[in-house]
Design a protein around this motif. Structure first.
Motif, short mmCIF file in Angstrom:
data_model
loop_
_atom_site.label_atom_id
_atom_site.label_comp_id
_atom_site.label_asym_id
_atom_site.label_seq_id
_atom_site.Cartn_x
_atom_site.Cartn_y
_atom_site.Cartn_z
N TYR A 116 72.26 -10.40 7.27
CA TYR A 116 73.29 -11.20 8.68
C TYR A 116 75.06 -10.49 8.39
N LEU A 117 75.87 -10.04 9.27
CA LEU A 117 76.17 -9.19 10.04
C LEU A 117 77.95 -10.18 9.75
N TRP A 118 78.88 -10.01 9.27
CA TRP A 118 79.75 -10.69 9.26
C TRP A 118 80.91 -9.31 9.49
N GLU A 119 81.58 -9.02 10.39
CA GLU A 119 82.57 -7.87 11.03
C GLU A 119 83.98 -8.47 10.65
N LEU A 120 85.11 -7.49 10.84
CA LEU A 120 85.95 -6.97 10.57
C LEU A 120 86.53 -6.17 11.62
N SER A 121 87.29 -6.36 12.88
CA SER A 121 87.29 -4.83 13.63
C SER A 121 88.72 -4.72 14.22
N THR A 122 88.96 -3.61 14.70
CA THR A 122 90.23 -3.80 15.85
C THR A 122 89.49 -2.84 16.38
N MET A 123 89.05 -3.67 17.74
CA MET A 123 89.01 -2.89 19.03
C MET A 123 89.51 -2.42 20.37
N ALA A 124 88.38 -1.60 21.03
CA ALA A 124 89.94 -0.80 21.79
C ALA A 124 90.05 -1.83 23.25
N GLY A 125 91.32 -2.25 23.88
CA GLY A 125 91.59 -3.10 24.95
C GLY A 125 91.84 -2.50 26.03
N ASP A 126 91.84 -3.34 26.83
CA ASP A 126 93.05 -3.65 28.60
C ASP A 126 94.18 -2.86 27.70
N SER A 127 95.28 -3.94 27.09
CA SER A 127 96.10 -3.90 26.88
C SER A 127 96.36 -3.83 25.42
N GLY A 128 95.28 -2.45 25.02
CA GLY A 128 95.85 -2.35 23.80
C GLY A 128 94.64 -1.97 22.62
N PRO A 129 95.33 -1.89 21.69
CA PRO A 129 94.53 -2.43 20.12
C PRO A 129 93.81 -4.07 20.25
N GLU A 130 92.98 -4.64 19.70
CA GLU A 130 93.07 -5.98 19.64
C GLU A 130 92.06 -6.69 18.18
N ASP A 131 92.50 -7.18 17.81
CA ASP A 131 91.65 -7.29 16.45
C ASP A 131 91.03 -8.54 16.69
N ARG A 132 89.84 -8.39 16.01
CA ARG A 132 88.86 -8.96 16.26
C ARG A 132 87.71 -9.30 15.04
N TRP A 133 86.85 -10.74 14.98
CA TRP A 133 86.25 -11.01 13.94
C TRP A 133 84.64 -10.88 14.94
N LEU A 134 83.52 -10.28 14.42
CA LEU A 134 82.29 -10.19 15.14
C LEU A 134 81.20 -11.21 13.51
N GLY A 135 80.09 -12.36 14.03
CA GLY A 135 78.96 -11.96 13.12
C GLY A 135 78.08 -12.60 13.92
N GLY A 136 76.98 -12.28 13.63
CA GLY A 136 75.47 -12.32 13.64
C GLY A 136 74.62 -10.69 12.64
N TRP A 137 73.54 -11.03 12.85
CA TRP A 137 72.58 -10.21 13.01
C TRP A 137 71.80 -8.98 12.98
N TYR A 138 71.18 -8.24 12.03
CA TYR A 138 70.05 -7.01 11.69
C TYR A 138 68.78 -7.05 12.28
#
Length: 176
Positions: A116-138
């Motif tokens: 399983y993956l639980w990820e905290l991230s900052t993604m590039a967005g149209d209006s600048g960096p955006e903090d996001r969380w992601l979940g899923g699996w490999y």
């Protein structure tokens, strides 16, 4: 008093009972090496998909894929492609690689590994960096060649993601 074994333990014992002690030891050590492979993958991912860390984890003919991101063929293309994703889209991340489950092929020289993956991230967005969380699996296949376990394939299946509200209040370095 005899301890009862969970069904999974009995099933594993039944699958390996015909193996020699050497082969059983090989699989025990291999399981740890595959789990370490997963951990090294997470380490490289959190260093902006550093090609020097990521490339050696994959066989020359490996495939990496994630819907919505890309599919790459070959260890060099995987390392370059993942580094490009980090440079353009994933500016910062922490990957929690959880509960790797290893199933060996009959010959013991390849194995399916899921985690399983639980990820905290900052993604590039149209209006600048955006903090996001992601979940899923490999879902991956690891193969033992030349005295080493490497990935033959890795597929990321993201199932949930969202914007972090409020944004992360952590120390981040975008130029690691």
């Amino acid at each position: 008093m005899a301890r009862s074994q969970p069904d999974g333990d009995r099933l594993t014992m039944a699958r390996t009972a015909h193996l020699s002690v050497e082969e059983r030891l090989f699989r025990i050590e291999a399981r740890q090496e595959i789990e370490d492979l997963v951990a090294r993958y997470g380490h490289g991912a959190d260093r902006k998909n550093d090609p020097a860390i990521m490339q050696p984890l994959f066989h020359a003919d490996a495939i990496w894929s994630a819907e919505g991101f890309a599919t790459f063929h070959g260890s060099d293309a995987i390392a370059e492609g993942l580094a490009r994703i980090a440079a353009e889209a994933v500016l910062w991340s922490i990957h929690y690689m959880v509960a790797p489950y290893v199933e060996f092929a009959e010959d013991g020289r390849s194995a399916r590994c899921r985690w399983y993956l639980w990820e905290l991230s900052t993604m590039a967005g149209d209006s600048g960096p955006e903090d996001r969380w992601l979940g899923g699996w490999y879902d991956s296949v690891a193969r033992y060649e030349e005295e080493e376990w490497k990935f033959a394939s890795v597929k990321l299946d993201l199932r949930i993601q969202g914007v972090a509200t409020p944004p992360w209040m952590v120390k981040k370095a975008f130029d690691q």
